[in-house]
Enzyme design. Structure first.
Site, PDB file in Angstrom:
ATOM      1  N   GLY A   1      31.985   3.669 -21.504  1.00 29.24           N
ATOM      2  CA  GLY A   1      30.919   4.491 -22.071  1.00 29.24           C
ATOM      3  C   GLY A   1      29.838   3.681 -22.757  1.00 29.24           C
ATOM      4  O   GLY A   1      28.656   4.050 -22.729  1.00 29.24           O
TER       5      GLY A   1
ATOM      6  N   GLU B   1       8.437 -17.638  -2.633  1.00 27.43           N
ATOM      7  CA  GLU B   1       8.571 -16.372  -3.345  1.00 27.43           C
ATOM      8  C   GLU B   1      10.023 -15.904  -3.339  1.00 27.43           C
ATOM      9  O   GLU B   1      10.556 -15.469  -4.361  1.00 27.43           O
ATOM     10  CB  GLU B   1       7.688 -15.304  -2.705  1.00 27.43           C
ATOM     11  CG  GLU B   1       7.867 -13.926  -3.309  1.00 27.43           C
ATOM     12  CD  GLU B   1       6.962 -12.866  -2.689  1.00 27.43           C
ATOM     13  OE1 GLU B   1       7.234 -11.668  -2.898  1.00 27.43           O
ATOM     14  OE2 GLU B   1       5.994 -13.227  -1.997  1.00 27.43           O
TER      15      GLU B   1
ATOM     16  N   GLY C   1       9.720  -8.063  -2.988  1.00 27.53           N
ATOM     17  CA  GLY C   1       9.618  -9.273  -2.176  1.00 27.53           C
ATOM     18  C   GLY C   1      10.167  -9.119  -0.776  1.00 27.53           C
ATOM     19  O   GLY C   1      10.463 -10.104  -0.095  1.00 27.53           O
ATOM     20  N   GLY C   2      10.281  -7.878  -0.312  1.00 27.11           N
ATOM     21  CA  GLY C   2      10.883  -7.601   0.992  1.00 27.11           C
ATOM     22  C   GLY C   2      12.293  -7.084   0.810  1.00 27.11           C
ATOM     23  O   GLY C   2      13.128  -7.748   0.180  1.00 27.11           O
TER      24      GLY C   2
ATOM     25  N   GLU D   1       0.839  -1.192   0.000  1.00 21.56           N
ATOM     26  CA  GLU D   1       0.000   0.000   0.000  1.00 21.56           C
ATOM     27  C   GLU D   1       0.878   1.247   0.000  1.00 21.56           C
ATOM     28  O   GLU D   1       2.064   1.179   0.367  1.00 21.56           O
ATOM     29  CB  GLU D   1      -0.920   0.007   1.222  1.00 21.56           C
ATOM     30  CG  GLU D   1      -1.914  -1.127   1.223  1.00 21.56           C
ATOM     31  CD  GLU D   1      -2.896  -1.076   2.386  1.00 21.56           C
ATOM     32  OE1 GLU D   1      -3.746  -1.967   2.471  1.00 21.56           O
ATOM     33  OE2 GLU D   1      -2.804  -0.131   3.206  1.00 21.56           O
TER      34      GLU D   1
END
Length: 382
Positions: A343, A245, A366-367, A130
């Site tokens: 470069g 995950e 994912g943390g 959120e």
């Protein structure tokens, strides 16, 4: 260069050949356009389903192959990384989201969603983060109020992978404001539900073809039939699924690490300065020696984690170690790779530039690295 450690058998290599051919045919010619569009096509999802590249653990009765062997997931991650197809949300879909439905879904839910998810007709997302609550799941403010035969969902989410294209979204919401982590539940919101709106496709530094969105829920009526698992069990379900995950993210990281190493070795052999290939200069030779050694160690570590995952022996701490260490190494490799290219490394036409911007999210997604270290520290009793 020493042969890279392998945990694959012949059937995995046969599958790799199939996956590689699919990507070369259906993805590589289109990925540059998808990056301009900000998302891949729905057609490539359906074709991936037909090719058997999605949802390995979904049982055959629900339209999947019924293969519970994470080595297949890892092959997909490696081949996607090899061609730089960072827009494909297949690993998020297969490794992270669909297992919630496979493991927690009722028979009716599995029959309703899994066949489409396995075929690529349905695209999934999970809405945890959120605007005011990132890794702190207990701080979420999205609410789902029980109204008898349905919930009324209100709130917003951000940084949602597959957010624009998703048809099935697992939303983490608070069903009991007084119950702390025991008041969090998982609700499945489907495309077309009234009050469910998508915000903009977020303009990211990298992963340009991976659609990432803001999601808004304004009095969305979610039937009780769309509650995933028991009410109040959402936080525990998330904790149970996080190890896979994080191993998935580590698998993506080691694939990217080896891809970057290959780019650097090729460039060091071809690029000349002062009359000889730059790989012949001691500094660069030492750098590449260090990178090859670290890549070898990372591969052994991730291979071990994948085999342990297959055996059900990966705990939260080990998964956090894998996610933290490999993603930080990926970030380091990308930076060293750009420096080695000079470069040219700063030019978008060179693959190392894309590898650089695509890698940066890995230590956050994912943390964050800091969260992983906190988890590991707690496991040590500190």
């Amino acid at each position: 260069m020493p042969e890279r450690p392998s945990i694959y058998e012949q059937e995995h290599e046969d599958f790799r050949a199939s996956a590689r051919a699919f990507l070369e045919r259906e993805v590589v010619p289109h990925h540059e356009q998808w990056e301009k569009d900000g998302q891949v096509s729905r057609e490539v999802w359906r074709k991936a389903g037909e090719a058997g590249l999605l949802c390995f653990d979904v049982e055959e009765e629900y339209g999947g192959p019924g293969i519970k062997d994470f080595r297949y997931n890892m092959v997909v991650a490696e081949e996607i990384s090899r061609v730089g197809a960072s827009g494909l949300g297949f690993p998020v879909h297969t490794d992270i989201i669909v297992p919630y439905i496979s493991q927690l879904g009722t028979e009716e839910q599995k029959q309703r969603w899994l066949p489409g998810l396995a075929s690529g007709e349905l695209i999934s997302a999970i809405a945890m983060t959120e605007p005011g609550a990132g890794s702190d799941l207990q701080g979420i403010k999205t609410t789902a109020v029980d109204k008898g035969d349905h919930y009324v969902l209100n709130g917003s989410k951000t940084f949602i992978s597959n957010g624009i294209m998703s048809d099935v979204v697992i939303v983490v919401a608070r069903t009991n404001p007084e119950a702390g982590h025991q008041g969090i539940s998982l609700l499945v919101v489907e495309r077309g539900m009234e009050g469910f709106e998508r915000g903009r496709n977020l303009d990211k530094m990298g992963l340009k073809a991976q659609d990432t969105a803001e999601l808004f829920f304004d009095n969305v009526v979610v039937p009780k039939a769309n509650l995933l698992g028991e009410e109040g069990s959402g936080f525990i379900s998330l904790m149970v699924n996080l190890p896979q995950e994080r191993v998935s993210i580590a698998a993506i990281a080691i694939s990217a690490i080896e891809h970057i190493l290959d780019l650097c070795l090729e460039y060091a052999a071809q690029r000349e300065a002062f009359g000889k290939p730059i790989g012949k200069f001691q500094h660069n030779r030492f750098l590449l020696a260090e990178m090859a050694t670290e890549a070898h160690i990372a591969r052994l570590f991730v291979n071990d984690c994948v085999m342990k995952l297959n055996e059900g022996k990966v705990d939260t701490a080990l998964a956090s170690m894998a996610k933290w260490w490999t993603t930080e190494l990926q970030k380091k490799f990308a930076d060293q790779g750009v420096q080695l290219h000079g470069g040219y490394g700063y030019m978008n036409e060179y693959p190392i530039a894309k590898a650089y911007v695509d890698s940066r999210i890995q230590t956050i997604y994912g943390g964050t690295t800091e969260i992983q270290k906190e988890i590991i520290g707690r496991s040590l009793g500190i």
